[in-house]
Design a protein around this motif. Structure first.
Motif, mmCIF file in Angstrom:
data_model
loop_
_atom_site.group_PDB
_atom_site.id
_atom_site.type_symbol
_atom_site.label_atom_id
_atom_site.label_comp_id
_atom_site.label_asym_id
_atom_site.label_seq_id
_atom_site.Cartn_x
_atom_site.Cartn_y
_atom_site.Cartn_z
ATOM 1 N N ASP A 45 0.848 -1.197 0.000
ATOM 2 C CA ASP A 45 0.000 0.000 0.000
ATOM 3 C C ASP A 45 0.879 1.242 0.000
ATOM 4 O O ASP A 45 1.564 1.527 0.985
ATOM 5 C CB ASP A 45 -0.898 0.000 1.250
ATOM 6 C CG ASP A 45 -1.876 1.167 1.235
ATOM 7 O OD1 ASP A 45 -2.995 0.996 0.726
ATOM 8 O OD2 ASP A 45 -1.504 2.259 1.728
ATOM 9 N N SER A 139 -10.671 6.658 0.334
ATOM 10 C CA SER A 139 -9.989 6.605 1.617
ATOM 11 C C SER A 139 -10.437 7.803 2.453
ATOM 12 O O SER A 139 -10.624 8.905 1.906
ATOM 13 C CB SER A 139 -8.468 6.642 1.398
ATOM 14 O OG SER A 139 -7.797 6.657 2.634
ATOM 15 N N ASN A 140 -10.623 7.563 3.710
ATOM 16 C CA ASN A 140 -11.012 8.621 4.656
ATOM 17 C C ASN A 140 -12.395 9.206 4.363
ATOM 18 O O ASN A 140 -12.659 10.366 4.688
ATOM 19 C CB ASN A 140 -9.956 9.738 4.661
ATOM 20 C CG ASN A 140 -8.609 9.233 5.134
ATOM 21 O OD1 ASN A 140 -8.489 8.732 6.245
ATOM 22 N ND2 ASN A 140 -7.594 9.312 4.278
ATOM 23 N N GLN A 161 -10.597 3.040 2.786
ATOM 24 C CA GLN A 161 -9.423 2.891 3.663
ATOM 25 C C GLN A 161 -9.487 3.982 4.730
ATOM 26 O O GLN A 161 -9.396 5.165 4.409
ATOM 27 C CB GLN A 161 -8.132 3.010 2.843
ATOM 28 C CG GLN A 161 -6.891 2.801 3.690
ATOM 29 C CD GLN A 161 -5.582 2.874 2.914
ATOM 30 O OE1 GLN A 161 -4.697 3.653 3.242
ATOM 31 N NE2 GLN A 161 -5.439 2.060 1.882
ATOM 32 N N LEU A 190 -1.989 -0.187 13.999
ATOM 33 C CA LEU A 190 -1.367 -0.334 15.327
ATOM 34 C C LEU A 190 -1.440 0.994 16.084
ATOM 35 O O LEU A 190 -0.711 1.205 17.053
ATOM 36 C CB LEU A 190 0.095 -0.791 15.166
ATOM 37 C CG LEU A 190 0.288 -2.084 14.357
ATOM 38 C CD1 LEU A 190 1.776 -2.384 14.153
ATOM 39 C CD2 LEU A 190 -0.407 -3.266 15.025
ATOM 40 N N GLN A 192 -0.432 3.722 15.008
ATOM 41 C CA GLN A 192 0.770 4.485 14.628
ATOM 42 C C GLN A 192 1.701 4.698 15.818
ATOM 43 O O GLN A 192 2.484 5.645 15.832
ATOM 44 C CB GLN A 192 0.401 5.841 14.001
ATOM 45 C CG GLN A 192 -0.368 5.724 12.689
ATOM 46 C CD GLN A 192 -0.624 7.048 12.022
ATOM 47 O OE1 GLN A 192 -0.879 8.045 12.702
ATOM 48 N NE2 GLN A 192 -0.570 7.090 10.698
ATOM 49 N N GLU A 241 7.341 -10.534 12.153
ATOM 50 C CA GLU A 241 6.398 -10.722 13.278
ATOM 51 C C GLU A 241 4.969 -10.373 12.835
ATOM 52 O O GLU A 241 4.022 -11.126 13.094
ATOM 53 C CB GLU A 241 6.838 -9.794 14.410
ATOM 54 C CG GLU A 241 6.002 -9.853 15.652
ATOM 55 C CD GLU A 241 6.687 -9.062 16.770
ATOM 56 O OE1 GLU A 241 7.573 -9.632 17.429
ATOM 57 O OE2 GLU A 241 6.350 -7.873 16.961
ATOM 58 N N ASN A 242 4.826 -9.265 12.137
ATOM 59 C CA ASN A 242 3.493 -8.809 11.716
ATOM 60 C C ASN A 242 2.879 -9.734 10.663
ATOM 61 O O ASN A 242 1.661 -9.725 10.465
ATOM 62 C CB ASN A 242 3.569 -7.381 11.162
ATOM 63 C CG ASN A 242 4.003 -6.370 12.211
ATOM 64 O OD1 ASN A 242 4.025 -6.680 13.392
ATOM 65 N ND2 ASN A 242 4.361 -5.168 11.775
HETATM 66 P P1 NAD Z 1 0.799 1.593 11.874
HETATM 67 O O1 NAD Z 1 -0.334 1.573 12.818
HETATM 68 O O2 NAD Z 1 1.021 0.454 10.940
HETATM 69 O O3 NAD Z 1 2.057 1.857 12.780
HETATM 70 C C1 NAD Z 1 3.350 1.815 12.277
HETATM 71 C C2 NAD Z 1 4.312 1.935 13.442
HETATM 72 O O4 NAD Z 1 4.059 0.879 14.380
HETATM 73 C C3 NAD Z 1 5.739 1.722 12.955
HETATM 74 O O5 NAD Z 1 6.350 2.938 12.657
HETATM 75 C C4 NAD Z 1 6.389 1.050 14.133
HETATM 76 O O6 NAD Z 1 6.940 2.030 14.964
HETATM 77 C C5 NAD Z 1 5.285 0.385 14.863
HETATM 78 N N1 NAD Z 1 5.307 -1.092 14.694
HETATM 79 C C6 NAD Z 1 5.093 -1.798 13.546
HETATM 80 N N2 NAD Z 1 5.183 -3.108 13.783
HETATM 81 C C7 NAD Z 1 5.471 -3.257 15.090
HETATM 82 C C8 NAD Z 1 5.689 -4.374 15.919
HETATM 83 N N3 NAD Z 1 5.610 -5.621 15.464
HETATM 84 N N4 NAD Z 1 5.967 -4.148 17.224
HETATM 85 C C9 NAD Z 1 6.038 -2.906 17.714
HETATM 86 N N5 NAD Z 1 5.837 -1.802 16.993
HETATM 87 C C10 NAD Z 1 5.557 -1.973 15.676
HETATM 88 O O7 NAD Z 1 0.706 2.978 11.057
HETATM 89 P P2 NAD Z 1 0.776 3.447 9.560
HETATM 90 O O8 NAD Z 1 2.048 3.090 8.935
HETATM 91 O O9 NAD Z 1 0.410 4.870 9.584
HETATM 92 O O10 NAD Z 1 -0.415 2.636 8.839
HETATM 93 C C11 NAD Z 1 -0.218 1.509 8.011
HETATM 94 C C12 NAD Z 1 -0.359 1.890 6.555
HETATM 95 O O11 NAD Z 1 -1.634 2.490 6.310
HETATM 96 C C13 NAD Z 1 0.622 2.977 6.090
HETATM 97 O O12 NAD Z 1 1.944 2.523 5.970
HETATM 98 C C14 NAD Z 1 -0.031 3.408 4.810
HETATM 99 O O13 NAD Z 1 0.197 2.466 3.783
HETATM 100 C C15 NAD Z 1 -1.499 3.412 5.213
HETATM 101 N N6 NAD Z 1 -1.964 4.757 5.658
HETATM 102 C C16 NAD Z 1 -2.955 5.363 4.930
HETATM 103 C C17 NAD Z 1 -3.449 6.607 5.313
HETATM 104 C C18 NAD Z 1 -4.546 7.224 4.516
HETATM 105 O O14 NAD Z 1 -4.863 8.403 4.734
HETATM 106 N N7 NAD Z 1 -5.173 6.510 3.605
HETATM 107 C C19 NAD Z 1 -2.925 7.270 6.428
HETATM 108 C C20 NAD Z 1 -1.909 6.638 7.158
HETATM 109 C C21 NAD Z 1 -1.453 5.382 6.762
#
Ligand code: NAD
Length: 276
Positions: A45, A139-140, A161, A190, A192, A241-242
């Motif tokens: 993504d 999205s949103n 999304q 998660l 973020q 892990e994820n």
């Molecule tokens: P996320 O909730 O996936 O959090 C990512 C953070 O969680 C990482 O930086 C890391 O610090 C932590 N993390 C990841 N795996 C972990 C683990 N196993 N243990 C501990 N900590 C861990 O947040 P995200 O990246 O913002 O969301 C996922 C995806 O969603 C993005 O990469 C993007 O592709 C999408 N996204 C879309 C929008 C939108 O407006 N459409 C906005 C934000 C994100």
């Protein structure tokens, strides 16, 4: 590892678990996506505004993985809404990705203040009919934005999304989308890392009970509710892990306990007022 496929309302299917690249440094993206593909992810993504489509494209090309085994999503940025009647933004994204088509193209934010998302969605329909994207979605989007899309175009987006994690579980919007066949994709699955989700008792207790990490519990919470999810990590151990979330199952009681974390609090922008 076989990742479950979700059937979309247009007949296409999407791997339920993928890998997100928001805030992945463009200089690091090729390495990070290469590692994600090595771990086994086949759904990536990205978005034009992330500035890292080239890195995603280089990793795809170097992987040698057949195109039809990959599911690639990108998104149209807000500044292109309305002005982009020819689909030029998707052409640019495809060039950067080195692809002939993407699997899913999304309007990134509704920007109701611009009032262009319905016309923009008509352009997306055209791009789909030209074969430049297999599926189209948004999205949103809040419920009234979705309602306008299908009232005025007659098309139901394949996905929406949205920000979604245990502290902001979006139950009402999901309940609206499900009977219409709009699949929910979770961003920030998660949280973020912006609140102590992994320290929540319901999450840590389930993690201990199944001898897994808290992040794996939260990803299972999404998967077991049919949500499409693509957590982001830059470290290979966490990517693995994820991805390793199919060897255990949360009980109904554990899901209920995690549901109770919901406080209706966003960690990101509200789509009704976001003006970036
Ligand atoms: P996320 O909730 O996936 O959090 C990512 C953070 O969680 C990482 O930086 C890391 O610090 C932590 N993390 C990841 N795996 C972990 C683990 N196993 N243990 C501990 N900590 C861990 O947040 P995200 O990246 O913002 O969301 C996922 C995806 O969603 C993005 O990469 C993007 O592709 C999408 N996204 C879309 C929008 C939108 O407006 N459409 C906005 C934000 C994100």
């Amino acid at each position: 590892m076989t990742i479950p496929l979700i059937s979309l309302n247009d007949g296409n299917s999407i791997p339920q678990l993928g890998f997100g690249v928001f805030k992945v440094d463009p200089a690091e993206t090729e390495r990070i996506v290469t590692e994600a593909l090595e771990v086994g992810y086949r759904h990536i993504d990205t978005a034009a505004v992330y500035g890292n489509e080239e890195g995603v494209g280089r990793a795809i090309a170097a992987s040698g993985i057949p195109r039809d085994e990959l599911f690639i999503t990108t998104k149209l940025w807000n500044s292109e809404q309305g002005s982009d009647t020819s689909g030029a933004a998707l052409d640019t994204s495809l060039q950067k990705l080195g692809l002939d088509s993407v699997d899913l193209y999304l309007i990134h934010w509704p920007r109701p203040d611009l009032d262009r998302y319905v016309d923009t969605f008509r352009v997306m329909e055209q791009l789909r009919s030209e074969g430049l994207t297999r599926s189209i979605g948004v999205s949103n989007f809040h419920q009234p934005h979705l309602q306008r899309i299908f009232d005025e175009t007659g098309t139901v987006p394949a996905v929406n999304q949205i920000e979604l994690h245990p502290g902001f579980a979006q139950r009402e919007l999901r309940a609206f989308q499900e009977p219409l066949g709009i699949h929910t994709e979770a961003w920030g699955p998660l949280g973020q890392g912006k609140y102590d989700l992994f320290g929540e008792k319901a999450v840590s207790a389930a993690a201990s009970a199944h001898s897994v990490a808290p992040a794996q519990v939260v990803i299972r919470w999404h998967l077991q509710q049919g949500i499409i999810v693509f957590p982001k990590s830059s470290t290979r151990a966490r990517m693995a892990e994820n991805f390793d979330v199919f060897g255990f199952e949360l009980t109904d009681a554990e899901i209920d306990a995690i549901n109770a974390i919901d406080r209706g609090q966003r960690v990101g922008a509200d789509p009704d007022t976001a003006t970036f």
